[in-house]
Write an enzyme that holds these catalytic residues in place. Structure first.
Site, PDB file in Angstrom:
ATOM      1  N   LYS A  52      12.127  18.562   1.108  1.00 37.67           N
ATOM      2  CA  LYS A  52      13.252  19.000   0.821  1.00 37.67           C
ATOM      3  C   LYS A  52      13.872  17.996  -0.447  1.00 37.67           C
ATOM      4  CE  LYS A  52      14.768  20.257   5.451  1.00 37.67           C
ATOM      5  NZ  LYS A  52      15.286  20.004   6.627  1.00 37.67           N
ATOM      6  N   GLN A  96      18.619  15.632   9.788  1.00 36.84           N
ATOM      7  CA  GLN A  96      17.227  16.291  10.287  1.00 36.84           C
ATOM      8  C   GLN A  96      17.224  16.129  11.807  1.00 36.84           C
ATOM      9  OE1 GLN A  96      14.880  17.603   7.759  1.00 36.84           O
ATOM     10  NE2 GLN A  96      14.039  18.178   9.921  1.00 36.84           N
ATOM     11  N   ASP A 119      23.472  23.132   6.576  1.00 36.52           N
ATOM     12  CA  ASP A 119      22.319  23.780   7.502  1.00 36.52           C
ATOM     13  C   ASP A 119      23.379  24.950   8.024  1.00 36.52           C
ATOM     14  OD1 ASP A 119      19.887  22.860   7.563  1.00 36.52           O
ATOM     15  OD2 ASP A 119      20.255  21.064   8.620  1.00 36.52           O
TER      16      ASP A 119
END
Ligand code: NAP
Length: 282
Positions: A52, A96, A119
């Site tokens: 990322k 995460q 997200d």
């Protein structure tokens, strides 16, 4: 023989387009920035976070990493999220997963300002997706939709079968496919006679996390096969949820693993970060 849907190439094209948009934002004084929080020492997460960060660097998005050790308390995690919610230089916040078991991941997701929830996991974004309002869509389902669009694969009126009903993949895919007027069926671990269902699929999306689960006898001739799964076989090689070699012979389109949905997920994360920065501009 199926046409291979090249997710790697498509993701590169998307990143290239985003690079131009980031330059434009910078010209208007906005430097898009993604904050990533990682709690604990999960090896796979480290690889994902590195990928990322590379994607951010490539398109000119700033990246700030917050590494918390596995003794972090819920209060400390929530305080950090609060701090990032209030920072004007940060447009996207990503927590995460997985995080250590003593922490409540849903509570943490809910704490993220939904306008920075790149997200798409915050209940407001999940709700907006289900009622068809503009929102951040979870990156993997968003990537699947984008792939089908880019390959001009029509969803309207088609039987779409999704295997898997997780909050991050299967469930948002239901909404995405419904929005495109697909006739959606969802299978999960309690589904009976799964083969009878998958054989009716014009578009079959496998997102269950079981190596080579979808075999050729489960697939209709000419079906479109999207393989979301990422598994390691006994040799440590990455394989999907689909028996690619045999299913490829029957399908009209198929995504490979690696090089299919995976790179698209990161490209759509970047799309969401740029969208978050643009929202600020409005
Ligand atoms: P998950 O949370 O473990 O969910 C798996 C889903 O599959 C559950 O709904 C489960 O049913 C269902 N399932 C499990 N075994 C089944 C079976 N034998 N038959 C039918 N359904 C079954 O997994 P996830 O997070 O959604 O991820 C799924 C896969 O996608 C994993 O391989 C993951 O690594 C991969 N993934 C890839 C990307 C990418 O970027 N390419 C992104 C995210 C995830 P129940 O609900 O009944 O338990």
């Amino acid at each position: 023989m199926a046409e291979i849907i090249n997710g790697k190439e498509l993701a590169q094209k998307i990143r290239l387009g985003l690079k131009g948009e980031v330059t434009e934002l910078k010209n208007n004084g906005i430097i898009p920035k993604l904050a990533v929080i990682m709690v604990g020492d999960d090896k796979a997460s480290k690889v994902y976070v590195r990928n990322k960060s590379k994607a951010c660097e490539e398109i000119g998005v700033e990246f700030e990493e917050f590494l918390l050790d596995d003794t972090t308390t819920m209060e400390q995690l929530l305080n950090l999220i609060d701090e990032l919610n209030n920072r004007n230089d940060i447009h996207g916040i990503l927590l995460q997963s997985p995080i250590p078991k003593h922490l409540d991941i849903n509570l943490a997701f809910n704490k993220i300002d939904y306008r920075k929830d790149v997200d798409g996991f915050h209940p407001i974004n999940v709700g907006k997706l289900s009622i068809g309002e503009d929102c951040f869509i979870s990156c993997t389902p968003f990537g699947v939709v984008k792939m089908l669009e880019e390959y001009n694969i029509d969803i309207q009126g088609k039987n779409v079968v999704i295997i898997g009903r997780s909050n991050i993949v299967g469930k948002p895919l239901i909404q995405c496919m419904l929005k495109k007027n697909g006739t959606v069926t969802v299978c999960h671990s309690k589904t009976q006679n799964i083969k009878e269902i998958t054989k009716n699929a014009d578009i079959l999306i496998a997102a269950l996390g079981k190596a080579k689960f979808v075999t050729a006898d489960m697939v209709k001739d000419g079906a479109v096969i999207i393989d979301v799964g990422i598994n390691r076989n006994d040799d440590g090689k990455l394989v999907g949820d689909v028996d690619f070699e045999n299913v490829e012979k029957k399908a009209s389109y198929i995504t490979p693993v690696p090089g299919g949905v995976g790179p698209m997920t990161i490209a759509m994360l970047m799309t969401n970060v740029v969208k978050a920065a643009k929202n600020l501009e409005k």
